[in-house]
Design a protein around this motif. Structure first.
Motif, PDB file in Angstrom:
ATOM      1  N   LEU A  48      33.806  42.135  53.844  1.00  0.00           N
ATOM      2  CA  LEU A  48      33.170  42.359  52.547  1.00  0.00           C
ATOM      3  C   LEU A  48      33.023  41.065  51.753  1.00  0.00           C
ATOM      4  O   LEU A  48      31.967  40.789  51.178  1.00  0.00           O
ATOM      5  N   SER A  49      34.079  40.271  51.703  1.00  0.00           N
ATOM      6  CA  SER A  49      34.036  39.027  50.925  1.00  0.00           C
ATOM      7  C   SER A  49      33.597  37.836  51.758  1.00  0.00           C
ATOM      8  O   SER A  49      33.250  36.788  51.201  1.00  0.00           O
ATOM      9  N   LEU A 187      48.299  32.284  33.070  1.00  0.00           N
ATOM     10  CA  LEU A 187      49.276  32.585  34.109  1.00  0.00           C
ATOM     11  C   LEU A 187      48.672  33.403  35.249  1.00  0.00           C
ATOM     12  O   LEU A 187      49.379  34.138  35.945  1.00  0.00           O
ATOM     13  N   ALA A 188      47.395  33.255  35.473  1.00  0.00           N
ATOM     14  CA  ALA A 188      46.700  34.053  36.491  1.00  0.00           C
ATOM     15  C   ALA A 188      47.360  33.915  37.856  1.00  0.00           C
ATOM     16  O   ALA A 188      47.675  32.813  38.298  1.00  0.00           O
ATOM     17  N   GLY A 189      47.582  35.059  38.498  1.00  0.00           N
ATOM     18  CA  GLY A 189      48.200  35.070  39.817  1.00  0.00           C
ATOM     19  C   GLY A 189      49.690  34.830  39.817  1.00  0.00           C
ATOM     20  O   GLY A 189      50.302  34.754  40.886  1.00  0.00           O
ATOM     21  N   ARG A 190      50.289  34.746  38.633  1.00  0.00           N
ATOM     22  CA  ARG A 190      51.726  34.439  38.529  1.00  0.00           C
ATOM     23  C   ARG A 190      52.489  35.492  37.738  1.00  0.00           C
ATOM     24  O   ARG A 190      53.671  35.315  37.456  1.00  0.00           O
ATOM     25  N   THR A 227      45.969  41.025  34.707  1.00  0.00           N
ATOM     26  CA  THR A 227      44.731  40.387  34.266  1.00  0.00           C
ATOM     27  C   THR A 227      44.436  40.854  32.848  1.00  0.00           C
ATOM     28  O   THR A 227      45.162  41.666  32.286  1.00  0.00           O
ATOM     29  N   GLY A 228      43.345  40.362  32.298  1.00  0.00           N
ATOM     30  CA  GLY A 228      42.961  40.775  30.964  1.00  0.00           C
ATOM     31  C   GLY A 228      42.512  42.216  30.879  1.00  0.00           C
ATOM     32  O   GLY A 228      42.441  42.782  29.785  1.00  0.00           O
ATOM     33  N   ASP A 229      42.202  42.841  32.014  1.00  0.00           N
ATOM     34  CA  ASP A 229      41.824  44.258  32.039  1.00  0.00           C
ATOM     35  C   ASP A 229      43.089  45.087  32.181  1.00  0.00           C
ATOM     36  O   ASP A 229      43.775  45.021  33.203  1.00  0.00           O
ATOM     37  N   LEU A 230      43.417  45.865  31.176  1.00  0.00           N
ATOM     38  CA  LEU A 230      44.692  46.581  31.108  1.00  0.00           C
ATOM     39  C   LEU A 230      44.914  47.450  32.343  1.00  0.00           C
ATOM     40  O   LEU A 230      44.106  48.337  32.638  1.00  0.00           O
ATOM     41  N   ASP A 231      46.016  47.189  33.043  1.00  0.00           N
ATOM     42  CA  ASP A 231      46.452  47.980  34.194  1.00  0.00           C
ATOM     43  C   ASP A 231      45.400  48.043  35.302  1.00  0.00           C
ATOM     44  O   ASP A 231      45.363  49.012  36.072  1.00  0.00           O
ATOM     45  N   GLU A 232      44.557  47.026  35.413  1.00  0.00           N
ATOM     46  CA  GLU A 232      43.526  47.034  36.439  1.00  0.00           C
ATOM     47  C   GLU A 232      43.555  45.784  37.307  1.00  0.00           C
ATOM     48  O   GLU A 232      42.615  45.499  38.028  1.00  0.00           O
ATOM     49  N   GLY A 233      44.668  45.032  37.286  1.00  0.00           N
ATOM     50  CA  GLY A 233      44.775  43.839  38.107  1.00  0.00           C
ATOM     51  C   GLY A 233      44.955  44.188  39.578  1.00  0.00           C
ATOM     52  O   GLY A 233      45.242  45.333  39.939  1.00  0.00           O
ATOM     53  N   PRO A 234      44.782  43.205  40.464  1.00  0.00           N
ATOM     54  CA  PRO A 234      44.896  43.438  41.908  1.00  0.00           C
ATOM     55  C   PRO A 234      46.230  44.077  42.280  1.00  0.00           C
ATOM     56  O   PRO A 234      47.295  43.590  41.905  1.00  0.00           O
ATOM     57  N   LEU A 278      45.225  36.603  47.161  1.00  0.00           N
ATOM     58  CA  LEU A 278      44.218  37.269  46.337  1.00  0.00           C
ATOM     59  C   LEU A 278      42.863  37.241  47.027  1.00  0.00           C
ATOM     60  O   LEU A 278      42.433  36.223  47.569  1.00  0.00           O
ATOM     61  N   ASP A 279      42.198  38.391  46.982  1.00  0.00           N
ATOM     62  CA  ASP A 279      40.861  38.551  47.553  1.00  0.00           C
ATOM     63  C   ASP A 279      39.989  39.238  46.513  1.00  0.00           C
ATOM     64  O   ASP A 279      39.717  40.432  46.602  1.00  0.00           O
ATOM     65  N   GLY A 280      39.596  38.462  45.481  1.00  0.00           N
ATOM     66  CA  GLY A 280      38.841  39.048  44.380  1.00  0.00           C
ATOM     67  C   GLY A 280      39.711  40.005  43.597  1.00  0.00           C
ATOM     68  O   GLY A 280      40.799  39.666  43.120  1.00  0.00           O
ATOM     69  N   ARG A 281      39.273  41.265  43.472  1.00  0.00           N
ATOM     70  CA  ARG A 281      40.017  42.277  42.741  1.00  0.00           C
ATOM     71  C   ARG A 281      41.079  42.946  43.615  1.00  0.00           C
ATOM     72  O   ARG A 281      41.795  43.832  43.150  1.00  0.00           O
ATOM     73  N   ARG A 282      41.167  42.541  44.863  1.00  0.00           N
ATOM     74  CA  ARG A 282      42.110  43.141  45.803  1.00  0.00           C
ATOM     75  C   ARG A 282      43.117  42.091  46.272  1.00  0.00           C
ATOM     76  O   ARG A 282      43.008  40.918  45.943  1.00  0.00           O
ATOM     77  N   THR A 283      44.095  42.544  47.045  1.00  0.00           N
ATOM     78  CA  THR A 283      45.053  41.626  47.635  1.00  0.00           C
ATOM     79  C   THR A 283      45.085  41.833  49.144  1.00  0.00           C
ATOM     80  O   THR A 283      44.853  42.940  49.645  1.00  0.00           O
ATOM     81  N   ILE A 284      45.389  40.751  49.853  1.00  0.00           N
ATOM     82  CA  ILE A 284      45.735  40.810  51.272  1.00  0.00           C
ATOM     83  C   ILE A 284      47.248  40.633  51.342  1.00  0.00           C
ATOM     84  O   ILE A 284      47.777  39.640  50.847  1.00  0.00           O
TER      85      ILE A 284
END
Length: 287
Positions: A48-49, A187-190, A227-234, A278-284
């Motif tokens: 996909l990515s 602190l993205a990703g941390r 993330t800045g989107d409440l409860d919607e991070g990867p 991190l894979d966009g909005r998802r994680t591996i």
């Protein structure tokens, strides 16, 4: 001096790049050229990515400077994002909580008794209820009150502590405050949060009451990056517990706390072991 007579280090290498032929061969060849012996290797190509992800554990006598220099050259060829760390090194971690103690207690206990590869260097809370627990584990406690007028100052203090203590990971262990978009970006990703419901269902306040009202048959918890989107991070990890119509709201809360502990501990461990990419909005997640 030969590699056999030098100290051997167990490294963990993670990388992502646009998928193309020859990546695995190039990485394996580079490590072999530097006396590396691969002990664990996992890879995934996301159709996909269009990205390729890889995690390798390797023993090698080559120094960090030598390996990083070689990896930097390879990264230029393949447009890679990569990181190299000593396998098993405890990650410097700051835990934030409010009044609920179960997640903080679980992480501190696992760090002490189960070799959870983190070093909790501070507990930060907008209340004082967790101070005795932090003292019991010998962890410095910082009370940073948060109100609508002090939120910016509180977040500035948090960033000061992150810098002063060389913090690599922040864990929101039932910290009942919403982080600002600016702090999330800084602190993205941390930052890992544990949400006491099975996202995306029942977001926001009183999720177990919402779940009980809907007569759910499964309750769960979700550990995710903030993330800045409440409860919607990867999402990193989710866990569930089966329930039935005989369970009241308090029963769901008690069962849910155990689910929260399990999901958060796994997410923190996998992050600390460099198993989450991190894979966009998802994680591996390489488990």
């Amino acid at each position: 001096m030969s590699h056999d007579s030098e100290a051997v280090t167990h490294w963990v290498l993670t990388l992502s790049c646009p998928d193309r032929p020859g990546i695995v061969a190039a990485v394996a060849g580079l490590l072999a050229d530097h006396g590396g012996n691969i002990t664990e290797s996992q890879q995934f190509g996301d159709e996909l990515s269009g990205l390729f992800f890889m995690r390798v554990q390797v023993t090698a006598a080559a120094s960090r400077e030598v390996l990083e220099g070689a990896l930097g050259e390879l990264a230029g060829r393949f447009d890679m994002d990569w990181s190299l760390d000593v396998a098993g090194r405890p990650v410097r971690t700051l835990v934030m909580g409010s009044t609920a103690a179960h997640c903080l207690n679980d992480l501190a206990f696992r760090q002490r008794s189960e070799n959870l590869p983190i070093d909790i260097v501070a507990v930060v809370s907008n209340h004082t209820a967790l101070e005795p627990l932090a003292q019991f584990y010998g962890i410095p406690f910082h009370h940073v009150p948060v109100t609508s007028t002090t939120k910016a100052a509180a977040e500035a203090r948090l960033l000061e502590l992150v810098a002063e203590l060389d913090v690599e990971l922040v864990v929101l262990a039932r910290y009942m405050q919403i982080l600002s978009d600016d702090l999330c970006r800084e602190l993205a990703g941390r930052v890992i949060n544990i949400h006491h419901s099975f996202l995306p269902s029942f977001k926001g306040a009183r999720p177990y009451a919402q779940a009980h009202d809907r007569g759910v048959k499964l309750i769960g918890a979700t550990a995710h990056y903030v993330t800045g989107d409440l409860d919607e991070g990867p999402i990193i990890e989710q866990d569930v517990e089966r329930v039935d119509h005989t369970r009241g709201v308090e029963d769901l809360v008690a069962l849910g706390q155990d689910v929260e502990r399990r999901a958060l501990a796994r997410a923190v461990r996998w992050h600390a072991e460099h198993r989450v990419l991190l894979d966009g909005r998802r994680t591996i997640v390489f488990r």
